[in-house]
Motif scaffolding. Structure first.
Motif, short mmCIF file in Angstrom:
data_model
loop_
_atom_site.label_atom_id
_atom_site.label_comp_id
_atom_site.label_asym_id
_atom_site.label_seq_id
_atom_site.Cartn_x
_atom_site.Cartn_y
_atom_site.Cartn_z
N UNK A 311 44.64 10.57 -20.23
CA UNK A 311 43.67 11.25 -19.37
C UNK A 311 42.25 11.04 -19.88
N UNK A 312 42.06 11.10 -21.20
CA UNK A 312 40.74 10.84 -21.77
C UNK A 312 40.26 9.44 -21.41
N UNK A 313 41.17 8.47 -21.55
CA UNK A 313 40.79 7.10 -21.28
C UNK A 313 40.42 6.91 -19.81
N UNK A 314 41.22 7.50 -18.90
CA UNK A 314 40.96 7.34 -17.48
C UNK A 314 39.67 8.05 -17.07
N UNK A 315 39.40 9.21 -17.67
CA UNK A 315 38.21 9.98 -17.31
C UNK A 315 37.00 9.59 -18.14
N UNK A 316 37.20 8.71 -19.13
CA UNK A 316 36.12 8.31 -20.04
C UNK A 316 35.51 9.52 -20.73
N UNK A 317 36.39 10.44 -21.16
CA UNK A 317 35.96 11.64 -21.87
C UNK A 317 36.68 11.71 -23.22
N UNK A 318 35.93 11.90 -24.27
CA UNK A 318 36.49 12.05 -25.60
C UNK A 318 36.12 13.39 -26.20
N UNK A 319 36.81 13.77 -27.26
CA UNK A 319 36.54 15.03 -27.94
C UNK A 319 35.88 14.81 -29.29
N UNK A 320 35.10 15.78 -29.73
CA UNK A 320 34.47 15.70 -31.04
C UNK A 320 34.42 17.08 -31.67
#
Length: 509
Positions: A311-320
């Protein structure tokens, strides 16, 4: 009839033999000696006898002290199993007086013994071995307690006797009971392997996690190489020598928190476990002979992580997450990909360094506001990747709930580079004449208005150029020829202006 204690007789037997020999020699000397010599011999004999008696008493006291100093119950039995003597520890352990035990059969203390219980004892003793057995002893009040009895043989006045030392196993049994209860109740699987990686024992959780029934034959089926395929956390096959249990046995080290995938061929089922393996050393061994494997079922967690990563890859969203105490920046794989830094970022200072100067200040201030005011932030920031390409990110951050010192600040980072590029394209298109590529009417009017409103830039000159007979070209030669004329005219005017001004297409011609 009172029976003498073998512990006393055995201790002084040699002394008595020596005394008898001395008295016989004294009788022979007396028969041949004159009266004066006889008196002297009697005095010597009296002194020798007194010394012998003193030595005998000392030996008895020493032996009794040693016998009673043993902390475990020690009993001396006749060949038929009658208790001949018992030390103080035995009196305390059995809760009976010494008089109630001496002269009684051993069944008084061990009521569950079979009638032929002494046969294997004497067989071992005749071979010169010590006989060891675990039995249950009974106290005077009828309560029972487990003991481990070590028996050895000796002879007293031509009679075979047994000295038996009983070690109370109550503490060990309690510990073993607690251990079994713990193994049966915990949710973590526990398997004990031998050096050949055969399963010695497994708790119920191990059976449940691996999906193997907890019957008598299940241990033989556990982790049978023909039934299982094992892989590492990336899906690469593991050989038997690469199993964490095998590595722990080979190196003698604890192998912690290793993710392993197990595919069971007969059922077609894939499970994921996190396992820690602990080597077990036998007494006096310099290498482990067993290894404990402790593991948890992380199949659902692994699946959720996989779906989350996707889901992160598809939405281009990562966590930090920024741990201020450790000064450590943690990034998910997708966040690392978005920021595009090599080597991957380890600290917030490194993240700030890859941002544009103005945006760097914005993020620094936002982090300070989180620390000082617990205020979350949402920013759009521009930076540069290690390969030189520009990126735009939407960064959100806040302190963890209840973290009054904002020791950890976490959030998400979203790649908005494509959106920013599209916005820039639209902005340029909105200000640009699509045919000639120069500023359009709205763009030049906005630019002039901005200049006129600024006292330092309001001194400008405007030159308005019209192309004569342009309509004739369009009508006679067509619109394509007219477009080419406009493009060529734009090129010539732009060349003449250079960097000294701006050129725009205000109308049709």
């Amino acid at each position: 009839m009172t029976r003498r204690s073998p512990r006393k007789d055995a201790a002084v037997g040699d002394h008595l033999t020596a005394h008898v020999d001395a008295l016989a020699a004294l009788d022979r000397a007396l028969a041949q000696a004159p009266p004066d010599a006889l008196r002297q011999l009697l005095e010597v004999a009296q002194a020798a006898l007194q010394e012998a008696m003193d030595e005998r008493q000392l030996a008895l006291r020493r032996y009794a002290a040693l016998f009673d100093a043993v902390p475990d119950p020690v009993s001396i039995l006749s060949e038929a199993g009658v208790v001949l003597d018992l030390n103080h520890a035995g009196v305390r352990a059995y809760g009976r007086s010494r008089e109630d035990i001496i002269g009684q059969p051993i069944e008084l203390l061990n009521p569950d013994l079979p009638s032929d219980h002494l046969d294997p004892v004497w067989e071992a003793l005749h071979r010169g071995e010590t006989y060891v057995i675990e039995v249950t002893n009974m106290r005077g009040d009828g309560s029972r307690f487990p003991v481990e009895v070590h028996s050895a043989g000796f002879e007293h006045q031509g009679e075979h006797c047994i000295v038996a030392v009983a070690r109370d196993l109550s503490s060990r049994w309690q510990a073993e009971s607690r251990y079994r209860l713990l193994m049966e109740s915990i949710d973590k699987g526990v398997i004990l392997f031998d050096r050949q990686l055969r399963v010695v024992s497994a708790n119920p959780a191990a059976h449940r996690i691996l999906g193997i029934p907890g019957n008598g034959n299940s241990l033989q089926a556990m982790l049978c190489p023909e039934d299982w395929i094992s892989v590492d956390e990336h899906g690469h096959p593991l050989t038997r020598e690469q199993w964490p249990a095998a590595v722990s046995l080979r190196t003698g080290r604890i192998i912690r928190s290793t993710i392993v995938g197990l595919y069971h061929r007969p059922r077609g089922r894939m499970i994921w476990i996190s396992t820690t393996n602990v080597p077990v050393y036998g007494n006096g061994r310099d290498s482990p002979d067993h290894v404990f494997g402790l593991f948890s079922d992380i199949t659902e967690l692994k699946r959720n992580n996989t779906l989350f990563d996707r889901a992160q890859s598809l939405a281009h969203i990562g966590g930090w997450e920024w741990d201020r105490g450790l000064q450590r920046l943690y990034l998910t794989d997708e966040a690392t990909r978005i920021l595009g830094q090599e080597p991957p970022l380890q600290d917030m200072a490194q993240l700030l360094d890859c941002l544009r100067l103005n945006d760097r200040s914005l993020l620094q201030q936002a982090l300070l506001d989180v620390i000082d005011k617990q205020a979350p932030f949402e920013l759009e920031l521009q930076g540069q990747r290690s390969d030189g390409h520009t990126f735009w990110v939407r960064m959100i951050g806040e302190a963890e709930a209840g973290d009054v010192n904002a020791a950890r600040i976490a959030g998400t980072v979203q790649d908005i580079t494509a959106r920013k590029q599209a916005e820039e394209t639209l902005r340029i298109q909105a200000r640009t004449d699509p045919l000639t590529g120069i500023m359009n009417r709205d763009a030049v009017l906005n630019d002039l208005a901005a200049r006129m409103s600024n006292p330092t830039h309001c001194r400008v000159a405007v030159l308005y150029i019209d192309l004569d007979r342009f309509k004739t070209v369009n009508d006679l030669l067509g619109h394509n020829a007219g477009d080419e004329l406009l493009i060529d005219a734009t090129r010539r005017i732009a060349t003449a202006i250079g960097t000294e001004g701006l050129v725009a297409r205000f109308g049709g011609d």
